[in-house]
Design a protein around this motif. Structure first.
Motif, mmCIF file in Angstrom:
data_model
loop_
_atom_site.group_PDB
_atom_site.id
_atom_site.type_symbol
_atom_site.label_atom_id
_atom_site.label_comp_id
_atom_site.label_asym_id
_atom_site.label_seq_id
_atom_site.Cartn_x
_atom_site.Cartn_y
_atom_site.Cartn_z
ATOM 1 N N THR A 187 0.836 -1.207 0.000
ATOM 2 C CA THR A 187 0.000 0.000 0.000
ATOM 3 C C THR A 187 0.864 1.248 0.000
ATOM 4 O O THR A 187 0.611 2.207 -0.747
ATOM 5 C CB THR A 187 -0.926 0.000 1.237
ATOM 6 N N THR A 188 1.905 1.245 0.822
ATOM 7 C CA THR A 188 2.832 2.385 0.875
ATOM 8 C C THR A 188 3.498 2.604 -0.471
ATOM 9 O O THR A 188 3.676 3.742 -0.915
ATOM 10 C CB THR A 188 3.908 2.134 1.952
ATOM 11 N N THR B 38 4.806 5.659 -5.274
ATOM 12 C CA THR B 38 5.076 5.738 -6.707
ATOM 13 C C THR B 38 4.257 6.837 -7.376
ATOM 14 O O THR B 38 4.732 7.506 -8.297
ATOM 15 C CB THR B 38 4.826 4.378 -7.387
ATOM 16 N N LEU B 39 3.016 7.064 -6.918
ATOM 17 C CA LEU B 39 2.215 8.152 -7.478
ATOM 18 C C LEU B 39 2.813 9.504 -7.129
ATOM 19 O O LEU B 39 2.920 10.399 -7.972
ATOM 20 C CB LEU B 39 0.773 8.052 -6.974
ATOM 21 N N VAL C 262 12.211 3.293 -1.356
ATOM 22 C CA VAL C 262 11.941 4.476 -2.193
ATOM 23 C C VAL C 262 13.249 5.145 -2.611
ATOM 24 O O VAL C 262 13.422 5.540 -3.772
ATOM 25 C CB VAL C 262 11.030 5.476 -1.443
ATOM 26 N N LEU C 263 14.190 5.266 -1.678
ATOM 27 C CA LEU C 263 15.478 5.901 -1.990
ATOM 28 C C LEU C 263 16.261 5.087 -3.020
ATOM 29 O O LEU C 263 16.937 5.652 -3.893
ATOM 30 C CB LEU C 263 16.303 6.078 -0.708
ATOM 31 N N TRP C 264 16.171 3.762 -2.945
ATOM 32 C CA TRP C 264 16.854 2.911 -3.923
ATOM 33 C C TRP C 264 16.306 3.147 -5.326
ATOM 34 O O TRP C 264 17.060 3.284 -6.283
ATOM 35 C CB TRP C 264 16.726 1.451 -3.524
ATOM 36 N N VAL C 265 14.986 3.212 -5.450
ATOM 37 C CA VAL C 265 14.369 3.430 -6.755
ATOM 38 C C VAL C 265 14.738 4.812 -7.294
ATOM 39 O O VAL C 265 15.042 4.972 -8.485
ATOM 40 C CB VAL C 265 12.838 3.272 -6.667
ATOM 41 N N LEU C 266 14.714 5.823 -6.434
ATOM 42 C CA LEU C 266 15.111 7.171 -6.861
ATOM 43 C C LEU C 266 16.556 7.190 -7.338
ATOM 44 O O LEU C 266 16.884 7.845 -8.342
ATOM 45 C CB LEU C 266 14.919 8.158 -5.703
ATOM 46 N N GLY D 156 9.165 2.274 -15.954
ATOM 47 C CA GLY D 156 9.747 1.175 -15.185
ATOM 48 C C GLY D 156 9.556 1.330 -13.693
ATOM 49 O O GLY D 156 9.178 0.371 -13.007
ATOM 50 N N ILE D 157 9.785 2.536 -13.167
ATOM 51 C CA ILE D 157 9.641 2.702 -11.714
ATOM 52 C C ILE D 157 8.169 2.712 -11.315
ATOM 53 O O ILE D 157 7.841 2.415 -10.158
ATOM 54 C CB ILE D 157 10.356 3.969 -11.191
#
Length: 465
Positions: free
Chosen positions: A183-184, A189-190, A354-358, A380-381
Motif C-alpha cells: 500500500t505504501t 510511486t504516485l 523508495v530511496l533505492w528506486v530514486l 519502469g519505476i
C-alpha cells in the motif's frame, strides 16, 4: 435437510460478502472522483480498501453502531487475496500476441535489465538495512530483507499469496508488513512519479507532445479505455457477449486448476526424491500462484487447439475486476498488529526502498536506456514501486501517442520479468534462500546479480541502440 439449509445459508452469506465488496469498490470509485483526491490518481480499489480498513474492528469498528460492518464479513474477505492472485497469474500471458524470441529480446532487453537491477537491488538494500540497522537495533527478523521486492514489485496479491510461505517460516508479522508496504509503495510511486514528471517537463527531458497532468485528470478513465479499444478495432458487443464472458471465466479457472495440479505434482516428486527426508524443500516453499502462470499458458494452448478464440480485451477486463477485488480485500483486511512492534522498522524499510528506486532513476537509468531514457525509466519505476497499471498511467502522460516505443518495450518486458520477479520463481524462493544461505551471503549474491544486470545494460545493450 439441515445440511442443505446450512449450505444455502453459506451461499447467501458469501454472495452477500462479495456484493458488499463490489459496493465498497463503487464507493471507492466515487471517492476518487472528488477533485482534491482525483489529482492524486489514487486507484478506486485502494480508496475502497482504506474505507473498509477504517471501518474494520481494528479501528472504528471497536465502537460498533447499527451501520457497522460485521466482523464475520472481514473473516470472509480474508482468504480472497490469496485466491485472486492465482487468477491474476493465470491470465498473465493469455491472449498476448508474441513476437519472435529475438524480436522480444531486442525490444524488451533494456526494460528487463532496468527492472531486474531494481528488483535484485531491493533484496540487497533490504538485506543491508536489516543486517546493519533493523536486526541489531530493533531485533527484526532477517526474513524482512525480502519484503521490499515482495511488496513493491509483487504488490498486494503476492504478499497475500505467499501466506503459506510466511506461515511455514513462522513469520506471520512479515506478511502483515508486506501488505502494508505494498500500500505504501502505491502511494509513494504516485507521489514520486508525478513529481519526477513535473521536473522532467521543466528540464525538457520529455517529448514535446506529452499530456499535461491536468488534461489526464479531466479524462474519465473507463471512457478513455473504451475509446482506445474502438480505435484499434475491437468489437465490444461481441467481446462482452454473455457466452464469451462465461467461456473466458472457464478458461481462467482451467489455467488456475492446471497450475495447482503442476504444483501438486512437483510436491509429490519432491516428497519422494530429494525432499523425502524433510531436510531440503524447494517446491514446498513455493506458493501455488507462481505455477498458475504456466497453467494459463497450457490452458491457452489447449483452448486454441480446440478451435476457441481468446479475447485479450475481455481477459484484461476480467483481470482488472479480479485485481480490484484483490487490492480492496487485501487492504481492508490488513492486520495492523505489527505497528506496535515493528512500526519503526517498517518505516525505515519503506524509506530505503523508495530511496533505492530514486537512485536508480536519477543516476543509472540514463546509462541503460540509449534513447528516451526518461520515458522508459518513469514507466519502469511505476511498476517497480506500484503496479503495471501505474507504469502505463505514467506512459499515458509522458508518451500519449506512443512514439518512443517505450510502451511496447514495457509490455514485452513482462515476458522476461514476471516469471522470475514480482511474484515469480525468485520471489517465491527469496525467504527460503535467506534461511539456506544466511543473510550476509544472500545480500552479497543479490548485490552481485543487481550489479551484473546494470553492467549488462550499460555495456552490452548500449552497443545496439
Amino acid at each position: 435437510m439441515c445440511q442443505n439449509i446450512l449450505g444455502m445459508d453459506n451461499v447467501v452469506f458469501y454472495g452477500s460478502a462479495l456484493l458488499i465488496l463490489f459496493g465498497a469498490i463503487t464507493v471507492g470509485y466515487l471517492i476518487v472522483q472528488l477533485p482534491w483526491i482525483r489529482r492524486s490518481f489514487l486507484p478506486a480499489s485502494v480508496a475502497a480498501g482504506l474505507v473498509l480498513l477504517l471501518l474494520s474492528p481494528q479501528l472504528l469498528g471497536k465502537f460498533p453502531t447499527e451501520s457497522s460492518i460485521a466482523e464475520s464479513l472481514y473473516k470472509a474477505w480474508e482468504p480472497l487475496p490469496g485466491l485472486f492472485i492465482n487468477v491474476i497469474f493465470a491470465a498473465l500471458f493469455l491472449g498476448k500476441p508474441l513476437a519472435s524470441l529475438k524480436g522480444i529480446w531486442r525490444m524488451a532487453a533494456p526494460q528487463a535489465a532496468f527492472g531486474q537491477m531494481i528488483a535484485w537491488g531491493y533484496y540487497a538494500v533490504g538485506s543491508f538495512v536489516v543486517l546493519f540497522i533493523l536486526a541489531p537495533v530493533f531485533g527484526t527478523n532477517h526474513l524482512a530483507a525480502s519484503l521490499l521486492e515482495i511488496s513493491f514489485e509483487g504488490g498486494h496479491g503476492t504478499a497475500a499469496g505467499m501466506e503459506s510461505v510466511f506461515s511455514e517460516l513462522n513469520y506471520k508479522t512479515g506478511q502483515e508488513m508486506a501488505v502494508a508496504l505494498a500500500t505504501t509503495g502505491l502511494f509513494a510511486t504516485l507521489t514520486v512519479g508525478f513529481t519526477l514528471i513535473s521536473i522532467g517537463r521543466r528540464r525538457n527531458l520529455i517529448e514535446k507532445d506529452t499530456l499535461s497532468v491536468d488534461k489526464v485528470k479531466g479524462m474519465v478513465y473507463h471512457r478513455r479505455i473504451v475509446a482506445q479499444l474502438l480505435k484499434i478495432g475491437y468489437n465490444l458487443r461481441e467481446d462482452l457477449a454473455f457466452w464469451r464472458i462465461i467461456s473466458h471465466i472457464i478458461l481462467l479457472i482451467a489455467g488456475v486448476l492446471i497450475g495447482w495440479a503442476i504444483h501438486w505434482l512437483m510436491l509429490q516428486i519432491e516428497g519422494t526424491t530429494w525432499g523425502a527426508a524433510g531436510d531440503l524443500k524447494i517446491f514446498g516453499y513455493m506458493p501455488r500462484f507462481t505455477f498458475c502462470m504456466f497453467g494459463g499458458m497450457i490452458a491457452q494452448t489447449i483452448w486454441r487447439r480446440l478451435g476457441f478464440k481468446i479475447s485479450l480485451p475481455l481477459i484484461d477486463l476480467l483481470s482488472s475486476i479480479v485485481l480490484a477485488m484483490l487490492v480492496t480485500s487485501a487492504i481492508g483486511t490488513m492486520k495492523l498488529d505489527f505497528v506496535s512492534t515493528d512500526g519503526v522498522a517498517f518505516l525505515i524499510l519503506a524509506l530505503s526502498g523508495v530511496l533505492w528506486v530514486l537512485f536508480c532513476f536519477v543516476f543509472l537509468a540514463r546509462h541503460i536506456f540509449v534513447r528516451h531514457w526518461f520515458t522508459n525509466a518513469i514507466i519502469g519505476i511505476g511498476q517497480s514501486m506500484g503496479t503495471t497499471a501505474t507504469g502505463l498511467l505514467f506512459a499515458h502522460v509522458v508518451d500519449p501517442k506512443q512514439r518512443t516505443g517505450a510502451v511496447e518495450s514495457f509490455g514485452y518486458k513482462q515476458l522476461l520479468f514476471e516469471p522470475f520477479m514480482g511474484g515469480g520463481i525468485v520471489t517465491a524462493m527469496s525467504m527460503p534462500m535467506i534461511v539456506l544461505f544466511g543473510l550476509p551471503k544472500f545480500m552479497v549474491i543479490c548485490a552481485m546479480v543487481s550489479f551484473a544486470w546494470l553492467t549488462f545494460g550499460v555495456l552490452a545493450l548500449n552497443k545496439h541502440p
